[in-house]
Design a protein around this motif. Sequence first.
Motif, short mmCIF file in Angstrom:
data_model
loop_
_atom_site.label_atom_id
_atom_site.label_comp_id
_atom_site.label_asym_id
_atom_site.label_seq_id
_atom_site.Cartn_x
_atom_site.Cartn_y
_atom_site.Cartn_z
N ARG A 415 3.57 -1.16 -6.49
CA ARG A 415 2.54 -1.09 -7.42
C ARG A 415 2.51 -1.45 -8.65
N THR A 416 3.17 -2.68 -9.11
CA THR A 416 3.21 -2.78 -10.38
C THR A 416 2.36 -4.83 -10.39
N VAL A 537 -12.35 -6.98 3.35
CA VAL A 537 -11.77 -5.45 3.31
C VAL A 537 -11.47 -4.65 3.60
N GLY A 538 -9.91 -4.17 3.12
CA GLY A 538 -9.48 -3.13 2.68
C GLY A 538 -8.05 -3.02 2.57
N PRO A 539 -7.28 -2.30 3.75
CA PRO A 539 -6.14 -2.33 3.32
C PRO A 539 -5.51 -3.27 3.77
N VAL A 540 -3.97 -4.28 3.08
CA VAL A 540 -3.62 -4.91 3.11
C VAL A 540 -2.11 -4.40 4.77
N PRO A 541 -2.44 -4.68 5.96
CA PRO A 541 -1.45 -4.19 6.75
C PRO A 541 -0.34 -4.62 5.74
N LEU A 566 0.71 -1.55 3.44
CA LEU A 566 1.52 -1.45 2.14
C LEU A 566 0.26 -0.21 0.83
N PRO A 567 1.37 0.84 0.85
CA PRO A 567 0.11 2.00 0.23
C PRO A 567 -0.24 1.48 -0.70
#
Length: 624
Positions: A415-416, A537-541, A566-567
Motif C-alpha cells: 500500500r505505497t 466501484v469497490g475493493p479490488v479482488p 487486496l486489503p
Amino acid sequence: MARLLSPPQIDWRDDGTPVARAHDDVYFTAGDGLAETRAVFLQGCGLPEAWAGREVYTVAETGFGTGLNFLALWQLWERHRPSPTARLHFVSFEAFPLHAEDAARALDSWPELEELAALLISRWPGPVKGVRHMVWPEAGISLTLHLGDIREALPAARFRADAWFLDGFSPAKNEDMWGEWIYPELSLHSAPGARLGTFTVAGAVRRGLAGAGFKVSRQPGHGRKRERLEATLETPAQSPPDPRIVPGTVREWSGNGQANTRIAVIGGGIAGASAARALLDAGAEVTVFDKAPEVATGASGNKLALLMPRLDAGDTVQARLLIDAYLAARSAYETLPGVTETDVRQIPKDETDRTRFTKLLADPPLPLEDLESTQNGGLLHKRAMILRPARLIPALLDGATLRLGEKASLDMSNRTVNGEAFDAIILATAMDTTDQLPWLNLTARLGQVEWVGDAADAPPDAVTSGTYALAEGTDRLWGATFEPAPAGVIEVSETARAENAQGLEALSPWWIRDARDHTPVSRAALRATTVDRLPLVGPVPDHAATLDLFDGMKKGRPVNADAPVLPGIFIVNGFGARGFTWGPWAGGILAAMILGGPAPAPADALAAVSPVRLILRALKRGEA
C-alpha cells in the motif's frame, strides 16, 4: 407497483399535531414531541454517554417521518461530540416521505431546532424510491435515508447500528412494519451491544426483540404513556458471506481509527475527484496523484459537460441505481462553481424511443418537478445541469493534497505510492488501470466533441437525442462520438467531426447558426467501459485467490464465502460516457467502505458495480 412514492395526506389538529390520515396516527404530540424523543430514544439508547470516546457511531431508525428524531440527535451531537474528528451516521427508512412544506410546518413547533431544521429542509428529498445520502461535513453528520417499503429496504441495506430508534406509528396502526420479520433484521443490522429504544411495550414487540437476541426491559414512560421499552443486543446475528459485497474498513486493515486516515487517490478526473470529495467530507486526509500537470485532462476535460438522467421504462436494478446516481450528482454539484441548472429537451430518435418514452411517463421514476412530456413525444428533464469541468473538478478537490505531474508508482502489496505508505489506495486511472489489473478487460471508447468558445452570449440550453448540443454563455459544444478504440490511440478525426455535424443538424438547436459561423475545435478522449456498461466501484479482488476459491462455480456449485481482496486497494472506474453522473454516488460508496459507515446504496446496486462480478461471471461461463 408505482415507481414514485405517495406522500402522506396530513391532517392538522388545532394544537398543531400532525396526523397521518392513512394510518390515523400522530407523528408526535404538539408541544411534547421533542421531549418525548429525548426520553424514549435518546435517553432510551443511553445517549450521549454511549458514544463517548467513539470516532464513528451509527444510529438507525425505522420511520423518518418529520425528521424530528434526527434533529434532536443532531442537537445532542453538537453539544456532546466526542471529538472534532468524530462522525455520526444516521440511517432511516421511510415509505411515505412528507412534502417538504409539511415537514417544515411540523418542525416549526420547536424554535430551538430552527437552524438545524432549515439545513435539513433545504435538502429534503422528493418521492423517489431509492437511497438518498446527505453529509454535513462541518457537523460530522451524515444521513442515509432509504425511501421505500422497509420490508424490502432494510434487508437490502448494509450497515451496523450502535443504537436503534424503533419508531413509525404504533404497532396497531402499522402492522406491516412491526411484523415478525423485522426483529431478526434488527439483529443482523446491529453491532454487538447495540441499544434500542421504543415507545411501545406491546407483547409482540417484546417477544420479537427477545427472540432476536435482545435483552428487553420496561422503563417508566413519558407523558401519558406509563411505560416504554429499552433493549440491548446480547446475541448478535451473523450475516452470511457474500462474494460480491466485501465488508472491511481501514481500521481492520491497519489498526487505525478514522481520525487522520490517509488515503491516496490515483487519478484527477471526475472519478478520482468525486472519491476524494466524499473521503474529505468523511474526515480522511486525501492525496491525489495525477501524471498530468493539471486535473481533468482526460475524458473529464471537455469545456462543457451535461448532467441529465438516464431513464428506463423498466424498474430494474440498473435503472434504479442510475436514478440514485443522478440525484446524488445533482445534490453534490448544486452549490459548487461551474454549475448551471437548465432544462434538457430529449427528442425521440425513432418510434422505439417514442414508445419507450410513453411507457416511461405512464409510470414515471421522477416527479413532475423533474420530468414531463413535450409536444413531439419527447421528454423535458428539468433541474438538469450544464457543467464546466475546469471549475467543478478543482472545487471537488478542495482540501486534498495534489501531486500533479507526478507519475504514481504503485506497490499494492505494501500500500505505497512512490514509496509513501497509505491506509488505502484508490485506483481512478481509467484505461491505465489495465497495467495493474488486465483481467478487468476494460474497453476503450473514443469520444470526440466539437466546441466553439466565441459565439454570442446565450442563456443555458441543452437538447439531446442520442447526441447532444449545449449552449452556455459564449460556449457551444456538441457531440459526442463513442467509437471503439482498440489501440488506445487518442486522435481527432474528420469522420467523427462529420458525425457530430450530422447530429447537430438533426438536433437543430436555436443557436445552430453560431456553430456554422465559427470554426469549431475538436477534442477527443478515451472512455473506459466495462462489458456490462456498469462502473467498477469497490475493493479490488485478489484475482488468483478468487479463481481458486470459487473454482467450483465452473461446475455450478453454489458460492458461500466472501471473495478474497487486496486489503486497502480500491477501484473506481468504467464510467464510460457517464462520468459526471456516476462520480459522487461512487465516491460515497467508497467512503463508506473504507472509513466504516452505512452504504449509500442497497445490496443489489453494490453487487451490480462490485469489481468481483467480472470474475464470477467469467467462472460461471467457463471463461476463467
